[in-house]
Design a protein around this motif. Structure first.
Motif, PDB file in Angstrom:
ATOM      1  N   GLY A   1     137.878 113.060  20.020  1.00 28.10           N
ATOM      2  CA  GLY A   1     136.435 113.030  19.826  1.00 28.10           C
ATOM      3  C   GLY A   1     136.034 112.208  18.616  1.00 28.10           C
ATOM      4  O   GLY A   1     135.064 111.438  18.672  1.00 28.10           O
ATOM      5  N   THR A   2     136.773 112.353  17.496  1.00 26.43           N
ATOM      6  CA  THR A   2     136.448 111.561  16.310  1.00 26.43           C
ATOM      7  C   THR A   2     136.699 110.074  16.556  1.00 26.43           C
ATOM      8  O   THR A   2     135.940 109.226  16.075  1.00 26.43           O
ATOM      9  CB  THR A   2     137.273 112.024  15.091  1.00 26.43           C
ATOM     10  OG1 THR A   2     138.669 111.999  15.420  1.00 26.43           O
ATOM     11  CG2 THR A   2     136.874 113.430  14.676  1.00 26.43           C
ATOM     12  N   ILE A   3     137.761 109.759  17.311  1.00 24.28           N
ATOM     13  CA  ILE A   3     138.032 108.348  17.635  1.00 24.28           C
ATOM     14  C   ILE A   3     136.929 107.790  18.529  1.00 24.28           C
ATOM     15  O   ILE A   3     136.382 106.702  18.267  1.00 24.28           O
ATOM     16  CB  ILE A   3     139.405 108.206  18.323  1.00 24.28           C
ATOM     17  CG1 ILE A   3     140.526 108.514  17.330  1.00 24.28           C
ATOM     18  CG2 ILE A   3     139.582 106.794  18.893  1.00 24.28           C
ATOM     19  CD1 ILE A   3     141.909 108.481  17.934  1.00 24.28           C
ATOM     20  N   LEU A   4     136.578 108.533  19.587  1.00 25.09           N
ATOM     21  CA  LEU A   4     135.532 108.081  20.501  1.00 25.09           C
ATOM     22  C   LEU A   4     134.189 107.961  19.780  1.00 25.09           C
ATOM     23  O   LEU A   4     133.413 107.017  20.025  1.00 25.09           O
ATOM     24  CB  LEU A   4     135.403 109.054  21.675  1.00 25.09           C
ATOM     25  CG  LEU A   4     134.385 108.692  22.762  1.00 25.09           C
ATOM     26  CD1 LEU A   4     134.750 107.351  23.408  1.00 25.09           C
ATOM     27  CD2 LEU A   4     134.309 109.785  23.821  1.00 25.09           C
ATOM     28  N   GLY A   5     133.911 108.887  18.871  1.00 21.86           N
ATOM     29  CA  GLY A   5     132.660 108.829  18.110  1.00 21.86           C
ATOM     30  C   GLY A   5     132.567 107.571  17.272  1.00 21.86           C
ATOM     31  O   GLY A   5     131.514 106.938  17.185  1.00 21.86           O
TER      32      GLY A   5
ATOM     33  N   SER B   1     145.442 127.422  22.727  1.00 16.57           N
ATOM     34  CA  SER B   1     144.016 127.095  22.661  1.00 16.57           C
ATOM     35  C   SER B   1     143.706 126.211  21.452  1.00 16.57           C
ATOM     36  O   SER B   1     142.947 125.227  21.563  1.00 16.57           O
ATOM     37  CB  SER B   1     143.205 128.393  22.586  1.00 16.57           C
ATOM     38  OG  SER B   1     141.833 128.114  22.521  1.00 16.57           O
ATOM     39  N   ILE B   2     144.306 126.544  20.308  1.00 18.16           N
ATOM     40  CA  ILE B   2     144.038 125.765  19.093  1.00 18.16           C
ATOM     41  C   ILE B   2     144.580 124.345  19.225  1.00 18.16           C
ATOM     42  O   ILE B   2     143.940 123.381  18.781  1.00 18.16           O
ATOM     43  CB  ILE B   2     144.635 126.487  17.863  1.00 18.16           C
ATOM     44  CG1 ILE B   2     143.793 127.738  17.573  1.00 18.16           C
ATOM     45  CG2 ILE B   2     144.662 125.571  16.644  1.00 18.16           C
ATOM     46  CD1 ILE B   2     144.354 128.644  16.513  1.00 18.16           C
ATOM     47  N   LEU B   3     145.746 124.181  19.856  1.00 17.04           N
ATOM     48  CA  LEU B   3     146.285 122.836  20.086  1.00 17.04           C
ATOM     49  C   LEU B   3     145.360 122.013  20.982  1.00 17.04           C
ATOM     50  O   LEU B   3     145.136 120.825  20.743  1.00 17.04           O
ATOM     51  CB  LEU B   3     147.688 122.929  20.708  1.00 17.04           C
ATOM     52  CG  LEU B   3     148.842 123.260  19.761  1.00 17.04           C
ATOM     53  CD1 LEU B   3     150.124 123.500  20.553  1.00 17.04           C
ATOM     54  CD2 LEU B   3     149.039 122.144  18.744  1.00 17.04           C
ATOM     55  N   LEU B   4     144.819 122.672  22.003  1.00 16.14           N
ATOM     56  CA  LEU B   4     143.854 121.994  22.877  1.00 16.14           C
ATOM     57  C   LEU B   4     142.659 121.499  22.073  1.00 16.14           C
ATOM     58  O   LEU B   4     142.206 120.354  22.234  1.00 16.14           O
ATOM     59  CB  LEU B   4     143.368 122.958  23.967  1.00 16.14           C
ATOM     60  CG  LEU B   4     144.106 122.977  25.304  1.00 16.14           C
ATOM     61  CD1 LEU B   4     143.528 124.069  26.192  1.00 16.14           C
ATOM     62  CD2 LEU B   4     144.000 121.640  25.995  1.00 16.14           C
ATOM     63  N   CYS B   5     142.154 122.356  21.202  1.00 17.06           N
ATOM     64  CA  CYS B   5     140.982 121.997  20.398  1.00 17.06           C
ATOM     65  C   CYS B   5     141.302 120.883  19.409  1.00 17.06           C
ATOM     66  O   CYS B   5     140.469 120.002  19.175  1.00 17.06           O
ATOM     67  CB  CYS B   5     140.469 123.224  19.661  1.00 17.06           C
ATOM     68  SG  CYS B   5     139.738 124.461  20.757  1.00 17.06           S
ATOM     69  N   MET B   6     142.500 120.908  18.836  1.00 13.16           N
ATOM     70  CA  MET B   6     142.893 119.854  17.891  1.00 13.16           C
ATOM     71  C   MET B   6     142.986 118.502  18.589  1.00 13.16           C
ATOM     72  O   MET B   6     142.553 117.476  18.054  1.00 13.16           O
ATOM     73  CB  MET B   6     144.220 120.213  17.229  1.00 13.16           C
ATOM     74  CG  MET B   6     144.118 121.367  16.250  1.00 13.16           C
ATOM     75  SD  MET B   6     145.711 121.865  15.534  1.00 13.16           S
ATOM     76  CE  MET B   6     146.075 120.439  14.513  1.00 13.16           C
ATOM     77  N   VAL B   7     143.547 118.495  19.808  1.00 13.45           N
ATOM     78  CA  VAL B   7     143.636 117.250  20.584  1.00 13.45           C
ATOM     79  C   VAL B   7     142.231 116.756  20.928  1.00 13.45           C
ATOM     80  O   VAL B   7     141.919 115.563  20.801  1.00 13.45           O
ATOM     81  CB  VAL B   7     144.469 117.457  21.869  1.00 13.45           C
ATOM     82  CG1 VAL B   7     144.385 116.236  22.780  1.00 13.45           C
ATOM     83  CG2 VAL B   7     145.922 117.737  21.518  1.00 13.45           C
ATOM     84  N   GLY B   8     141.358 117.685  21.360  1.00 14.24           N
ATOM     85  CA  GLY B   8     139.984 117.308  21.684  1.00 14.24           C
ATOM     86  C   GLY B   8     139.240 116.764  20.475  1.00 14.24           C
ATOM     87  O   GLY B   8     138.500 115.777  20.579  1.00 14.24           O
ATOM     88  N   TYR B   9     139.454 117.398  19.310  1.00 18.10           N
ATOM     89  CA  TYR B   9     138.803 116.923  18.083  1.00 18.10           C
ATOM     90  C   TYR B   9     139.306 115.537  17.694  1.00 18.10           C
ATOM     91  O   TYR B   9     138.520 114.660  17.308  1.00 18.10           O
ATOM     92  CB  TYR B   9     139.064 117.913  16.938  1.00 18.10           C
ATOM     93  CG  TYR B   9     138.410 117.502  15.643  1.00 18.10           C
ATOM     94  CD1 TYR B   9     137.084 117.828  15.386  1.00 18.10           C
ATOM     95  CD2 TYR B   9     139.111 116.774  14.680  1.00 18.10           C
ATOM     96  CE1 TYR B   9     136.468 117.438  14.204  1.00 18.10           C
ATOM     97  CE2 TYR B   9     138.504 116.381  13.493  1.00 18.10           C
ATOM     98  CZ  TYR B   9     137.187 116.721  13.264  1.00 18.10           C
ATOM     99  OH  TYR B   9     136.581 116.322  12.090  1.00 18.10           O
TER     100      TYR B   9
ATOM    101  N   SER C   1     131.845 116.442  23.230  1.00 19.66           N
ATOM    102  CA  SER C   1     130.991 117.146  22.274  1.00 19.66           C
ATOM    103  C   SER C   1     131.266 116.712  20.840  1.00 19.66           C
ATOM    104  O   SER C   1     130.328 116.468  20.068  1.00 19.66           O
ATOM    105  CB  SER C   1     131.174 118.665  22.414  1.00 19.66           C
ATOM    106  OG  SER C   1     132.512 119.043  22.145  1.00 19.66           O
ATOM    107  N   VAL C   2     132.547 116.601  20.487  1.00 16.42           N
ATOM    108  CA  VAL C   2     132.895 116.176  19.122  1.00 16.42           C
ATOM    109  C   VAL C   2     132.431 114.740  18.875  1.00 16.42           C
ATOM    110  O   VAL C   2     131.940 114.413  17.783  1.00 16.42           O
ATOM    111  CB  VAL C   2     134.416 116.308  18.888  1.00 16.42           C
ATOM    112  CG1 VAL C   2     134.823 115.644  17.570  1.00 16.42           C
ATOM    113  CG2 VAL C   2     134.830 117.776  18.880  1.00 16.42           C
ATOM    114  N   ALA C   3     132.558 113.876  19.882  1.00 18.07           N
ATOM    115  CA  ALA C   3     132.139 112.474  19.729  1.00 18.07           C
ATOM    116  C   ALA C   3     130.637 112.384  19.469  1.00 18.07           C
ATOM    117  O   ALA C   3     130.198 111.641  18.577  1.00 18.07           O
ATOM    118  CB  ALA C   3     132.508 111.677  20.977  1.00 18.07           C
TER     119      ALA C   3
END
Length: 430
Positions: free
Chosen positions: A363-367, A352-360, A27-29
């Motif tokens: 996501g920015t790298i993949l984007g 939960s916040i750590l999970l979101c930070m890793v996903g973000y 989603s972030v990507a």
């Protein structure tokens, strides 16, 4: 201590964690790609519109005329008489009129006949060499020079039409006399000559075809009278006598018009349509229409990305809620050993916040990897590149905040349950 415990708890069920991270990353990507593409696309297209109030060209699709004349990403609608359009170019309302003539390309890069005003319009300086003065002298854009390794004094032959795999001319060698500075605009991907070069090249070609088969003429070419053809033949190999801009009965592709009096923007489209065989297209209006059409697709992708982010939030909530049941005894023991209620709440929220930070982060790298791939494809098809390293702090900051908010909301109920855990009851049932 709390952060270390939260990080270890994240991997208590690795499959759930990986699924949540993958959904967030996706989603972030998608949103990152849309943010960068939308901003850079609009900036690049708007910067190329500067100084162009109206485009005069052959009748047909006005959007096609604008795309081909301003952005060089489509075939032109046809040709117009230079003698006829000169009247409009010299109108008192007109501040600047830049004629364009197309015909050939070199390895997929358009060779455009124009005037030095075209360089000035895009604020392109001559980095090396000089501006074209004679026929078959060319100035190459910065990207063309870099990609094709062209240098001053290099010579090449053009290919007929806009397709790189077309028929290569066996006459009319172009000579590089200048290399333009990089502007980040469409001119970086063009090869520029004077307009008589385009005329002379194709009159020579027309003469050869007529000589081989006098009864046959190629559709789409204008065959002038015998005197002109003979003149072209004389210039066939040496080009000692250049054709000039004053040649009669010649054609160009289009004209970029900038007005002194903006009343021309409102008046000319109807006047041109009613009194000539040309059309006057308003580039701002046409591009707004195009952006509106693109906007529907971009919004659909945004909704899809936010939907995936919402699903990832639900996934995090389910994972935390289910693991909380299995970790009640662990939390109770932590309380017995001196942990405060708010510390348990913070542990769950931090997971939960750590999970979101890793996903973000992923996501920015993949984007940006997606931007690199998209840029390669768009440069090949539309000569339009995107910068993957640009950071749009405001929008990407909002995206980061939204990602953390999703994580906070997903963990809120499990965190409250951890906060209100009954120690004695939990240990009794353990």
């Amino acid at each position: 201590m709390i952060g270390k415990l939260a990080w270890k708890n994240i991997w208590f069920k690795p499959l759930n964690t990986i699924l949540s991270i993958l959904l967030l990353t996706a989603s972030v990507a998608i949103i990152t790609v849309l943010i960068l593409v939308e901003k850079q696309f609009e900036e690049k297209y708007q910067s190329n519109l500067d100084g162009v109030d109206l485009v005069l060209g052959a009748q047909g699709s006005p959007l096609q005329l604008v795309l081909s004349s301003v952005y060089q990403v489509d075939d032109p609608t046809g040709n117009i008489s230079y003698d006829s359009v000169k009247v409009w170019m010299q109108h008192p309302y007109v501040k600047k009129a830049i004629p364009l003539a197309y015909g050939d390309n070199y390895v997929g890069f358009k060779i455009v006949g124009t005037t030095p005003d075209y360089l000035e319009k895009y604020q392109a300086k001559i980095a090396v060499g000089k501006v074209f003065e004679h026929n078959f002298e060319v100035v190459v854009g910065a990207d063309v020079a870099e990609k094709l390794n062209l240098k001053l004094g290099d010579a090449f032959k053009g290919t007929h039409g806009s397709a790189a795999e077309g028929e290569v001319h066996d006459h009319g060698e172009y000579s590089v006399v200048g290399i333009a500075s990089k502007t980040g605009k469409v001119i970086d991907n063009l090869i520029l000559s004077n307009i008589p070069t385009v005329w002379q090249m194709h009159h020579e070609e027309d003469h050869e075809e007529v000589a081989e088969n006098p009864a046959h003429g190629e559709p789409g070419h204008v065959h002038e009278d015998e005197a002109h053809v003979h003149s072209a033949e004389c210039n066939h190999d040496t080009h000692e006598t250049d054709m000039t801009i004053d040649e009669p009965n010649m054609e160009i592709t289009s004209v970029l018009i900038e007005f002194k009096n903006k009343m021309g923007v409102f008046m000319w489209p109807n006047i041109i349509a009613q009194n000539t065989k040309m059309q006057a297209a308003l580039p701002t209006y046409q591009m707004n229409r195009l952006f509106d059409m693109f906007g529907v697709g971009l919004n659909a992708l945004k909704y899809l990305a936010f939907g995936i982010m919402l699903i990832s939030g639900i996934s995090i909530f389910i994972a935390l809620f289910n693991t909380l049941k299995e970790r009640k005894a662990e939390f109770a023991l932590l309380r017995v050993n001196g942990a405060k209620k708010h510390q348990l709440l913070l542990v769950v929220l931090l997971e939960s916040i750590l999970l979101c930070m890793v996903g973000y982060f992923f996501g920015t790298i993949l984007g940006r990897v997606g931007i690199v791939l998209l840029s390669k494809a768009s440069e090949s098809d539309f000569k339009l590149g995107f910068d993957p390293m640009e950071i749009i702090w405001e929008k990407e900051g909002l995206l980061f905040g939204l990602t953390l908010l999703i994580g906070f909301l997903a963990a809120l109920i499990p965190a409250i349950k951890a906060y209100t855990i009954n120690i004695s009851k939990t240990l009794a049932n353990a």
